[in-house]
Design a protein around this motif. Structure first.
Motif, PDB file in Angstrom:
ATOM      1  N   THR A 108      40.332  48.133  36.774  1.00 27.37           N
ATOM      2  CA  THR A 108      40.295  46.868  37.442  1.00 27.37           C
ATOM      3  C   THR A 108      39.223  45.997  36.820  1.00 27.37           C
ATOM      4  O   THR A 108      38.338  45.408  35.985  1.00 27.37           O
ATOM      5  N   VAL A 109      39.981  44.468  36.492  1.00 23.99           N
ATOM      6  CA  VAL A 109      39.827  43.512  36.231  1.00 23.99           C
ATOM      7  C   VAL A 109      38.488  42.371  37.461  1.00 23.99           C
ATOM      8  O   VAL A 109      39.475  42.255  38.647  1.00 23.99           O
ATOM      9  N   GLY A 112      33.296  31.444  39.523  1.00 21.79           N
ATOM     10  CA  GLY A 112      33.875  30.694  38.450  1.00 21.79           C
ATOM     11  C   GLY A 112      34.826  31.867  38.386  1.00 21.79           C
ATOM     12  O   GLY A 112      35.542  32.267  39.109  1.00 21.79           O
ATOM     13  N   GLN A 113      36.056  31.663  37.437  1.00 23.74           N
ATOM     14  CA  GLN A 113      37.666  32.270  37.167  1.00 23.74           C
ATOM     15  C   GLN A 113      37.650  33.233  36.355  1.00 23.74           C
ATOM     16  O   GLN A 113      36.772  33.070  34.969  1.00 23.74           O
ATOM     17  N   SER A 114      38.451  34.762  35.674  1.00 24.45           N
ATOM     18  CA  SER A 114      39.047  35.194  35.257  1.00 24.45           C
ATOM     19  C   SER A 114      40.290  35.141  34.272  1.00 24.45           C
ATOM     20  O   SER A 114      41.345  35.027  35.618  1.00 24.45           O
ATOM     21  N   THR A 115      40.631  35.125  33.478  1.00 22.32           N
ATOM     22  CA  THR A 115      41.817  35.201  32.897  1.00 22.32           C
ATOM     23  C   THR A 115      42.375  36.863  32.128  1.00 22.32           C
ATOM     24  O   THR A 115      41.006  37.209  31.869  1.00 22.32           O
ATOM     25  N   LEU A 117      42.253  34.691  37.925  1.00 23.35           N
ATOM     26  CA  LEU A 117      41.666  35.270  38.235  1.00 23.35           C
ATOM     27  C   LEU A 117      40.504  34.437  39.265  1.00 23.35           C
ATOM     28  O   LEU A 117      39.510  33.901  38.694  1.00 23.35           O
ATOM     29  N   ASN A 118      40.372  33.378  40.931  1.00 25.41           N
ATOM     30  CA  ASN A 118      39.629  32.892  41.458  1.00 25.41           C
ATOM     31  C   ASN A 118      38.561  33.768  42.150  1.00 25.41           C
ATOM     32  O   ASN A 118      38.352  34.742  41.474  1.00 25.41           O
ATOM     33  N   GLU A 153      42.152  35.602  44.929  1.00 22.26           N
ATOM     34  CA  GLU A 153      42.798  34.432  44.585  1.00 22.26           C
ATOM     35  C   GLU A 153      42.999  35.151  43.770  1.00 22.26           C
ATOM     36  O   GLU A 153      42.651  34.930  42.968  1.00 22.26           O
ATOM     37  N   GLY A 154      44.396  35.144  43.306  1.00 25.51           N
ATOM     38  CA  GLY A 154      45.204  34.834  41.866  1.00 25.51           C
ATOM     39  C   GLY A 154      46.721  34.206  41.794  1.00 25.51           C
ATOM     40  O   GLY A 154      47.881  33.948  42.851  1.00 25.51           O
TER      41      GLY A 154
END
Length: 306
Positions: free
Chosen positions: A99-100, A106-109, A120-121, A144-145
């Protein structure tokens, strides 16, 4: 052999020892099995129904090999079931869920094992099995992705999100599916996908969006502007003579919030501006000066009044 059978009966036998015992049973003669396993005949066939069936076979044969064959049948069946159970348990332990999550702002890639990339939003999570890509490619999304899926003709890529299931081979698309929203959306940037909600399936083309009403499962296919749908990916937020309802919709997407407006807010008012600041509070303060409304920020819900 007797030592291994005792370990098997107590539940302390390892998978490797089970393999050894199974091989020993298959290679041992009936006479030897009868001597070694006479006591275990009763231990392994203590279940009344199973024992009746085995004893029935013995009385019909009325010779030593009948006992040995019966014992071998019970032992072999027990070994097979136990070995299968242990291997299944080992496989389940080996395959874990990954799980990420992105942070509150902020966002995650995420780069998946097959090379697919997901951005990921805020307040979004993606979950996938550790053996992703070996037999299948399936993920779960909450929030959201933006997906850039690596092409693999032999393995479909499946996204499970609240209210919908998206199936693709290789494409780019945006999914908006926060768990506390009433609606889920999928916007296709390039390629082709099929989207399922309940028993209904829709095929989608680029610059189209599917909106799914979760409580009914109803799907609505509409044309859209992918530049607007993916604004949250970029550093700038641009409004050019856009109505306020569109402005608030963009802010919801960019910041993963839910904006609720009272009836006295005129959502048809037009607005033009460019923002580089990624803090929604600063953006709302600027818009507030133009239209004179007030707002309350409660977690991820923003209530606007005038």
């Amino acid at each position: 052999m007797k030592h291994l059978i005792d370990k098997y009966r107590s539940g302390d036998i390892s998978p490797e020892e089970l393999d050894i015992l199974s091989d020993m049973v298959s290679k041992t003669s009936d006479e030897e099995l009868s001597d070694i396993l006479h006591e275990d005949w009763y231990a392994f066939s203590s279940d009344k129904q199973r024992r009746t069936v085995l004893l029935s076979g013995f009385f019909q044969k009325k010779h030593l090999s009948g006992i040995a064959a019966g014992i071998m049948l019970v032992i072999s069946a027990g070994l097979a079931l136990s070995l299968a159970g242990l291997r299944s348990e080992q496989k389940q332990m080996a395959v874990r869920l990954v799980t990420v999550s992105s942070e509150g702002a902020g966002q995650s890639t995420v780069t998946l094992p097959d090379g697919s990339k997901v951005i990921l939003n805020t307040r979004s999570t993606i979950t996938y099995p550790s053996d992703f890509g070996l037999d299948s490619r399936e993920v779960e999304l909450s929030g959201e992705g933006y997906f850039d899926v690596a092409k693999d003709p032999d393995k479909k890529f499946i996204v499970n999100a609240p209210g919908m299931e998206i199936t693709v081979h290789g494409t780019k698309f945006n999914v908006y599916a926060y768990p506390d929203a009433d609606m889920s959306e999928m916007s296709l940037v390039e390629g082709s996908v099929s989207l399922r909600s309940g028993e209904s399936v829709i095929d989608v083309e680029p610059n189209e969006k599917v909106c799914v009403t979760r409580n009914t499962g109803r799907m609505n296919l509409i044309k859209t502007d992918n530049e607007i749908e993916t604004l949250w990916l970029h550093d700038r937020i641009v409004f050019i003579n856009d109505p306020l309802y569109k402005v608030f919709d963009v802010l919801q997407r960019c910041f993963g919030v839910q904006i609720e407006c009272s009836d006295n807010v005129n959502l048809s008012d037009r607005y033009t501006a460019t923002f580089k600041d990624k803090r929604i509070s600063d953006i709302l303060e600027v818009i507030k000066m133009h239209y004179g409304f007030s707002y309350e920020h409660d977690g991820h819900i923003i209530r606007i009044d005038r």
